[in-house]
Design a protein around this motif. Sequence first.
Motif, PDB file in Angstrom:
ATOM      1  N   VAL A   2     -15.260 -76.229  13.391  1.00 16.68           N
ATOM      2  CA  VAL A   2     -15.332 -77.653  13.077  1.00 16.68           C
ATOM      3  C   VAL A   2     -16.527 -77.843  12.156  1.00 16.68           C
ATOM      4  O   VAL A   2     -17.671 -77.583  12.538  1.00 16.68           O
ATOM      5  CB  VAL A   2     -15.495 -78.521  14.349  1.00 16.68           C
ATOM      6  CG1 VAL A   2     -15.620 -79.993  13.973  1.00 16.68           C
ATOM      7  CG2 VAL A   2     -14.325 -78.292  15.300  1.00 16.68           C
TER       8      VAL A   2
ATOM      9  N   VAL B  16     -11.262 -77.368  11.126  1.00 17.93           N
ATOM     10  CA  VAL B  16     -11.178 -78.825  11.137  1.00 17.93           C
ATOM     11  C   VAL B  16     -12.365 -79.313  10.315  1.00 17.93           C
ATOM     12  O   VAL B  16     -13.503 -78.910  10.557  1.00 17.93           O
ATOM     13  CB  VAL B  16     -11.251 -79.398  12.574  1.00 17.93           C
ATOM     14  CG1 VAL B  16     -11.459 -80.903  12.538  1.00 17.93           C
ATOM     15  CG2 VAL B  16      -9.980 -79.052  13.337  1.00 17.93           C
TER      16      VAL B  16
ATOM     17  N   ALA C  95      -7.587 -83.394  15.996  1.00 13.06           N
ATOM     18  CA  ALA C  95      -7.391 -82.397  14.929  1.00 13.06           C
ATOM     19  C   ALA C  95      -7.386 -80.994  15.495  1.00 13.06           C
ATOM     20  O   ALA C  95      -6.531 -80.170  15.153  1.00 13.06           O
ATOM     21  CB  ALA C  95      -8.482 -82.553  13.863  1.00 13.06           C
ATOM     22  N   CYS C  96      -8.319 -80.705  16.404  1.00 12.13           N
ATOM     23  CA  CYS C  96      -8.372 -79.379  17.041  1.00 12.13           C
ATOM     24  C   CYS C  96      -7.097 -79.110  17.842  1.00 12.13           C
ATOM     25  O   CYS C  96      -6.535 -78.016  17.780  1.00 12.13           O
ATOM     26  CB  CYS C  96      -9.591 -79.262  17.945  1.00 12.13           C
ATOM     27  SG  CYS C  96     -11.150 -79.098  17.049  1.00 12.13           S
TER      28      CYS C  96
ATOM     29  N   GLN D  42     -16.336 -87.755   8.682  1.00 15.74           N
ATOM     30  CA  GLN D  42     -17.033 -88.987   9.073  1.00 15.74           C
ATOM     31  C   GLN D  42     -18.248 -89.264   8.185  1.00 15.74           C
ATOM     32  O   GLN D  42     -18.486 -90.400   7.792  1.00 15.74           O
ATOM     33  CB  GLN D  42     -17.473 -88.897  10.536  1.00 15.74           C
ATOM     34  CG  GLN D  42     -18.206 -90.130  11.037  1.00 15.74           C
ATOM     35  CD  GLN D  42     -17.309 -91.345  11.114  1.00 15.74           C
ATOM     36  OE1 GLN D  42     -16.154 -91.249  11.523  1.00 15.74           O
ATOM     37  NE2 GLN D  42     -17.819 -92.489  10.728  1.00 15.74           N
TER      38      GLN D  42
ATOM     39  N   ALA E 218     -18.635 -80.420   9.856  1.00 16.06           N
ATOM     40  CA  ALA E 218     -18.939 -81.806   9.504  1.00 16.06           C
ATOM     41  C   ALA E 218     -19.489 -81.823   8.078  1.00 16.06           C
ATOM     42  O   ALA E 218     -20.477 -81.137   7.784  1.00 16.06           O
ATOM     43  CB  ALA E 218     -19.957 -82.378  10.477  1.00 16.06           C
TER      44      ALA E 218
ATOM     45  N   CYS F 102     -10.251 -84.791   9.737  1.00 17.50           N
ATOM     46  CA  CYS F 102     -10.358 -85.876  10.709  1.00 17.50           C
ATOM     47  C   CYS F 102     -11.438 -86.861  10.291  1.00 17.50           C
ATOM     48  O   CYS F 102     -12.277 -86.564   9.436  1.00 17.50           O
ATOM     49  CB  CYS F 102     -10.631 -85.337  12.116  1.00 17.50           C
ATOM     50  SG  CYS F 102     -12.246 -84.611  12.329  1.00 17.50           S
ATOM     51  N   CYS F 103     -11.362 -88.018  10.910  1.00 15.60           N
ATOM     52  CA  CYS F 103     -12.374 -89.062  10.757  1.00 15.60           C
ATOM     53  C   CYS F 103     -12.522 -89.566   9.324  1.00 15.60           C
ATOM     54  O   CYS F 103     -13.628 -89.901   8.881  1.00 15.60           O
ATOM     55  CB  CYS F 103     -13.723 -88.586  11.309  1.00 15.60           C
ATOM     56  SG  CYS F 103     -13.644 -87.997  13.016  1.00 15.60           S
TER      57      CYS F 103
ATOM     58  N   SER G 283      -9.602 -88.217  15.223  1.00 14.52           N
ATOM     59  CA  SER G 283     -10.770 -87.638  15.898  1.00 14.52           C
ATOM     60  C   SER G 283     -10.780 -86.123  15.784  1.00 14.52           C
ATOM     61  O   SER G 283      -9.749 -85.500  15.505  1.00 14.52           O
ATOM     62  CB  SER G 283     -10.764 -88.021  17.381  1.00 14.52           C
ATOM     63  OG  SER G 283      -9.716 -87.328  18.048  1.00 14.52           O
ATOM     64  N   VAL G 284     -11.947 -85.545  16.038  1.00 15.61           N
ATOM     65  CA  VAL G 284     -12.100 -84.090  16.033  1.00 15.61           C
ATOM     66  C   VAL G 284     -11.198 -83.474  17.097  1.00 15.61           C
ATOM     67  O   VAL G 284     -10.494 -82.472  16.832  1.00 15.61           O
ATOM     68  CB  VAL G 284     -13.578 -83.687  16.286  1.00 15.61           C
ATOM     69  CG1 VAL G 284     -13.712 -82.184  16.533  1.00 15.61           C
ATOM     70  CG2 VAL G 284     -14.465 -84.130  15.136  1.00 15.61           C
ATOM     71  N   ASP G 285     -11.176 -84.046  18.287  1.00 18.28           N
ATOM     72  CA  ASP G 285     -10.372 -83.494  19.378  1.00 18.28           C
ATOM     73  C   ASP G 285      -8.886 -83.463  19.014  1.00 18.28           C
ATOM     74  O   ASP G 285      -8.195 -82.474  19.293  1.00 18.28           O
ATOM     75  CB  ASP G 285     -10.582 -84.292  20.657  1.00 18.28           C
ATOM     76  CG  ASP G 285     -11.965 -84.057  21.250  1.00 18.28           C
ATOM     77  OD1 ASP G 285     -12.601 -83.034  20.914  1.00 18.28           O
ATOM     78  OD2 ASP G 285     -12.422 -84.907  22.037  1.00 18.28           O
TER      79      ASP G 285
ATOM     80  N   ASP H 123     -14.527 -82.437   9.537  1.00 23.55           N
ATOM     81  CA  ASP H 123     -14.895 -83.776  10.003  1.00 23.55           C
ATOM     82  C   ASP H 123     -15.485 -84.534   8.824  1.00 23.55           C
ATOM     83  O   ASP H 123     -16.570 -84.217   8.349  1.00 23.55           O
ATOM     84  CB  ASP H 123     -15.906 -83.653  11.145  1.00 23.55           C
ATOM     85  CG  ASP H 123     -16.359 -84.981  11.694  1.00 23.55           C
ATOM     86  OD1 ASP H 123     -16.040 -86.034  11.090  1.00 23.55           O
ATOM     87  OD2 ASP H 123     -17.051 -84.976  12.723  1.00 23.55           O
TER      88      ASP H 123
END
Length: 111
Positions: free
Chosen positions: A13, A44, A106-107, A48, A15, A78-79, A102-104, A46
Amino acid sequence: MQITATEQGTTIVAALVGRMDAMTTVEFDHWFSGQLAAARRQFVLDMQGLEYISSAGLRSLLAAAKQLKLQSGSLALCCLHGTVEEVFRMSGFLSILPAFPSVDEACASLS
């Protein structure tokens, strides 16, 4: 652009914070190449903290997704929000790259 990566099981993940443009895309490409060299195959991203993405950033993400597909890997976003989300919508990239709230989520889509 700043990239902060964590692991959730076998998924990386990452970011992304700041701007993803012609100048900073080089950072992402270098980071991603290192991840592939380390045999990472599930990602993933992120978004955001991403304030801006240019066509160079979109090209970089598309190239990453193509590389992963050739190696039986996967990539999810995500985000997405604001201007960044609008760029993805207008460019049609949301039909190419899966995006989740959300990250969850997407995972979970990569499992």
